[in-house]
Design a protein around this motif. Sequence first.
Motif, PDB file in Angstrom:
ATOM      1  N   ILE A 157       0.847  -1.176   0.000  1.00  0.00           N
ATOM      2  CA  ILE A 157       0.000   0.000   0.000  1.00  0.00           C
ATOM      3  C   ILE A 157       0.886   1.230   0.000  1.00  0.00           C
ATOM      4  CG2 ILE A 157      -1.775   1.246   1.278  1.00  0.00           C
ATOM      5  CD1 ILE A 157      -2.516  -1.508   2.468  1.00  0.00           C
TER       6      ILE A 157
ATOM      7  N   LYS B  51       2.128   4.829   0.616  1.00  0.00           N
ATOM      8  CA  LYS B  51       1.918   5.987   1.467  1.00  0.00           C
ATOM      9  C   LYS B  51       2.659   7.166   0.859  1.00  0.00           C
ATOM     10  CE  LYS B  51       0.820   4.659   6.173  1.00  0.00           C
ATOM     11  NZ  LYS B  51       1.183   4.879   7.585  1.00  0.00           N
TER      12      LYS B  51
ATOM     13  N   LEU C 119      -0.808  -3.548   8.419  1.00  0.00           N
ATOM     14  CA  LEU C 119      -1.996  -2.769   8.711  1.00  0.00           C
ATOM     15  C   LEU C 119      -3.028  -3.597   9.461  1.00  0.00           C
ATOM     16  CD1 LEU C 119      -2.494  -0.859   5.364  1.00  0.00           C
ATOM     17  CD2 LEU C 119      -1.907   0.121   7.574  1.00  0.00           C
TER      18      LEU C 119
ATOM     19  N   LEU D 194      -9.296   1.360  10.446  1.00  0.00           N
ATOM     20  CA  LEU D 194      -8.797   2.206   9.365  1.00  0.00           C
ATOM     21  C   LEU D 194      -9.910   3.060   8.781  1.00  0.00           C
ATOM     22  CD1 LEU D 194      -6.439  -0.327   7.579  1.00  0.00           C
ATOM     23  CD2 LEU D 194      -5.757   1.838   8.609  1.00  0.00           C
TER      24      LEU D 194
ATOM     25  N   SER E  40      -5.237   7.976   3.384  1.00  0.00           N
ATOM     26  CA  SER E  40      -6.087   7.357   4.397  1.00  0.00           C
ATOM     27  C   SER E  40      -7.089   6.411   3.749  1.00  0.00           C
ATOM     28  CB  SER E  40      -6.796   8.444   5.201  1.00  0.00           C
ATOM     29  OG  SER E  40      -7.622   7.878   6.188  1.00  0.00           O
TER      30      SER E  40
ATOM     31  N   ASN F 278      -6.786   4.979   0.749  1.00  0.00           N
ATOM     32  CA  ASN F 278      -6.063   3.859   0.157  1.00  0.00           C
ATOM     33  C   ASN F 278      -5.666   2.821   1.195  1.00  0.00           C
ATOM     34  OD1 ASN F 278      -6.249   4.892  -2.428  1.00  0.00           O
ATOM     35  ND2 ASN F 278      -4.185   5.760  -2.444  1.00  0.00           N
ATOM     36  N   ASN F 279      -5.281   3.278   2.370  1.00  0.00           N
ATOM     37  CA  ASN F 279      -4.921   2.328   3.426  1.00  0.00           C
ATOM     38  C   ASN F 279      -6.106   1.449   3.805  1.00  0.00           C
ATOM     39  OD1 ASN F 279      -2.296   3.197   3.549  1.00  0.00           O
ATOM     40  ND2 ASN F 279      -2.527   4.360   5.437  1.00  0.00           N
TER      41      ASN F 279
ATOM     42  N   GLU G  91      -4.627   2.224  -4.004  1.00  0.00           N
ATOM     43  CA  GLU G  91      -4.069   1.216  -3.099  1.00  0.00           C
ATOM     44  C   GLU G  91      -3.253   0.182  -3.859  1.00  0.00           C
ATOM     45  OE1 GLU G  91      -7.992  -0.548  -4.446  1.00  0.00           O
ATOM     46  OE2 GLU G  91      -7.089   1.428  -4.132  1.00  0.00           O
TER      47      GLU G  91
END
Length: 569
Positions: free
Chosen positions: A5, A7, A38, A48, A127, A129-130, A193
């Motif tokens: 993922i 960042k 995660l 999340l 945020s 995408n996480n 993502e």
Amino acid sequence: MKKAIIKTTLALAIGFPMLLTSCIEDAPYTYYVTADELGESSKATEALVWELPVIYNMYNSMNYSSVNHYDWGYGSLMHVRDVMGDDMAIVSSGYDWYSSWENNEYMGTDYRYPQFIWTILYKLVLSSNNALGAVGDAPTDEMQQGYAALAKACRASAYLDLARMYECLDATVDKGNYYTKLVRNLTVPIVTEQTVEADAYNNPRATREEMAEFILSDLDYAEQYISNVSRMSKTFPDLSVVYGLKARYYMWLGQTFVDTEDVSMYQKAAEYAQKAISASGATPLTRDQWLDPKTGFNTLATSSWLWGMQLVEEDRIVTSGILNWTSWVSNETSYGYAAAGPYLQIPSNYYQYISDTDFRKLSWVAPTSGALYQEQVIDNPDKYFINEDYYPTNSKSPLKEYYSLKFRPGQGNPDSYLVGSVVGIPLMRVEEMYFIWAEALAHVSPGSGKAKLDEFMKAYRDSNYTSPDVTALNFPVQVNGTVTAEIAEIIFQKRIELWGEGLNYFDTKRLNISVNRTQANSQWASARRYKTSGRPAWMNIVIVRSEVNSNKALVGLNNPDPSGKYTAN
């Protein structure tokens, strides 16, 4: 192989306005976190998803030790957009950290001001995408699909902001050349993502068409699955918000990048605005709700708000005391920045074209020469002001004519930042949908938009509503696009309705509307008294140098720097 993922960790600007080499720290463009790190459980995914509204309220890159006192979250970006137009005049002050956006200074790739905009919006993308990365590809579990829908709705909102702010549209400047043809129709790079590191370093700006397709795919997914999870609060989008985002999306596409109309997009905008109104069950704010000195525009518990942010006492931007929404947009505090000098006010020429029977006019302090002065200031100040300290007749009151009363401190408490700064911030109200509906109809079938506007105004704002002479306001006479007198009236009333909510910027840019701060008795400082011919070039936001240096696909394809391209009058 576990999915990675991305960042995005763009460098943060520090220091005073100067060349980038001395005010932005070097930082890696991306780094990886695996899905295992995660967490792959439903609880971890839920955590999340819960992060999404928190990111809107504040983000981890807030730099309290620096001089960047605009660096306090998405609400600050809303204020940035407002001060770039001509419907919010800020009293000149040495405490005004937004003066560069107001003055069109330091807007180029080498400065920290475009860095702030880029960082905060891609933080929202990150945020989302996480959360999507933790859910995984094509989830089949209904709850996981609902979580993915929430994340995609938030991501679509962030990319819609990015696309509309960074899309380079033609603009006329006073001085020198402002060449847009090379980058016309370009928005921003798309990071999802599933983006891998190699692609992140060579990720071109998406065309308007590519970005539109991507945003719509997120919104279509959200529309299908967002009802799979129960809404936890208005800080999360629901189906009505997705419809509202689609209405905004189609309005963006209704005006092409060469200032012509696509009527089919306006038809879709009207359709989704109606859906948002119906699905929400929301009703426009009443006079009492709007003008309440304790709860006016500071609570999500209201009939019209579809989506908003909610600050709590523990939030860092609340405990900072001065780096938060109330500090910057409420004139009625003893602790905030606005009350220290950069007061918010409506331009006098806007104010005079609001009917005295329209209760929204009471959102600003009536001038002594105005018909409302007796009602608001002399006869019933207790109805309109927090307490006697803020009555304009009190010699110690900071409030003067045209000063804003719209955004009240929490619980009507002007003295405690731990109370006054605990407020809701509107992201979407049902009233916006009525105005989108009216304008879209005006593009599709001239005359029908005016009828819809009259219906709304008479039912919810002014039973005696009659059309103001907006041409005398010099709005929108200086327009190069397709704005008609009918659309001008709708946009004028929409500006009054949404004043200070960070949304009017998009109409100015979309419809190629001029900014004019040169009216008689202008309330702007001399350095920011601009009069543009069509949309101002400064609304085409410039991509910051750190991003260009890290992404070779952007080299030579940045938006032109608008700084210094206009002559103040």
